[in-house]
Design an enzyme around this catalytic site. Sequence first.
Site, PDB file in Angstrom:
ATOM      1  N   TYR A 129     -14.835 110.069 -30.773  1.00  0.00           N
ATOM      2  CA  TYR A 129     -16.182 109.629 -30.426  1.00  0.00           C
ATOM      3  C   TYR A 129     -16.119 108.488 -29.423  1.00  0.00           C
ATOM      4  CZ  TYR A 129     -17.866 112.306 -34.422  1.00  0.00           C
ATOM      5  OH  TYR A 129     -18.161 113.301 -35.296  1.00  0.00           O
ATOM      6  N   LYS A 183     -12.532  91.842 -60.843  1.00  0.00           N
ATOM      7  CA  LYS A 183     -13.864  92.273 -60.404  1.00  0.00           C
ATOM      8  C   LYS A 183     -13.714  93.353 -59.325  1.00  0.00           C
ATOM      9  CE  LYS A 183     -13.860  88.372 -57.181  1.00  0.00           C
ATOM     10  NZ  LYS A 183     -14.298  86.977 -56.977  1.00  0.00           N
TER      11      LYS A 183
END
Length: 355
Positions: free
Chosen positions: A251, A34
């Site tokens: 940042y 999956k």
Amino acid sequence: MRPIQAIIKLDALRHNLAVAKSHAPHSKIMAVIKANGYGHGLLNVAQGLRTADGFAVLGIDEAITLRQAGFDQTLLLLEGLFAANELQSASQHNINFVVHCFQQIDMLEQAKLAHPVSVFLKMNTGMNRLGFVPADFACARQRLADCPNVVGITLMTHFATADEAQGVAAPFALFQQTTAALDYPKSVANSAAILRYPQTHADWVRPGIMLYGATPAAGTAASSFGLKPAMTLSSKIIAVQILRPGDSAGYGQLFTATRETRLSIVACGYADGYPRHAPNGTPIAVAGQVTQTLGRVSMDMLYADITHIPQATIGSAVELWGEQVSVDAVAEAAGTVGYELLCAVAPRVPLKVVA
Ligand SMILES: *Cc1c(COP(=O)(O)O)cnc(C)c1O
């Protein structure tokens, strides 16, 4: 072209499948592929694991893709069918599916099918996600047994704590009691149960994460189970900055140098699937040496410390995770699990398959 890529190693997939088989030699293997093969690419993974007895996915479109690519193994839809029209496709392409609620049984009883289908009847043994509680299980089983559209039934459950200290004793006992008188094939074990609880192996095991060479049990390295990483997420240095004491990077100025620091800028960020929450000090390998990330991960770039790797420069190879730095080590630093990082590799990252 941006230098980032995820290298998918088919030999590692084959090796990990053999490890699963060696643990559960008497069970059939339903390889769980999956989430685009846990981020490795659905068909890449099916190719690497082509000797598995079956493949489990979520969507019927994925199952049909596998059929059309020539895979004739048992195919299983782990969440079952979402709408009645999918039943016709499941019947036509011989796709098995989980039955976990009475609405899905209603659907089966009302359908007119060209070919009868095989289902995995799921019991809820305490995870409280999908499945019939034991009190409803007998009724569900009887309705399926009486339904002419159903030709095969396998009984299954899924464990919430196969990777935890408390183990699976209580849910497994509940499953065994509830199914004791029922003569059907059974399937209960995920990777953690395959590796830790041989008594749960039954007719079908359902390995997922172990096939990709990551650990199902946080705190225990995949390598200690003999597993090999099937993915290496790699990129390159695209810039170098020299920081003096007091200079910051990135940042929020999450990193401030206390001494002269050679900082490399790597072409990989959270838009590639690298976790933004990875803190200063997350392991990363540059030019073959393990070092650490510094500063905040940005959308398309992150920083790696190359103060102690003088040969590292623009163009040097970077391994975000793979052979030198396990995906589990990065996950642990970022407060998550290898599963999440593998599945989150972004569509923009090219997958390069190597035999
Ligand atoms: C995802 C999944 C698995 C595989 O679990 P791993 O921990 O990756 O081995 C097995 N069974 C079910 C029902 C699943 O949803």
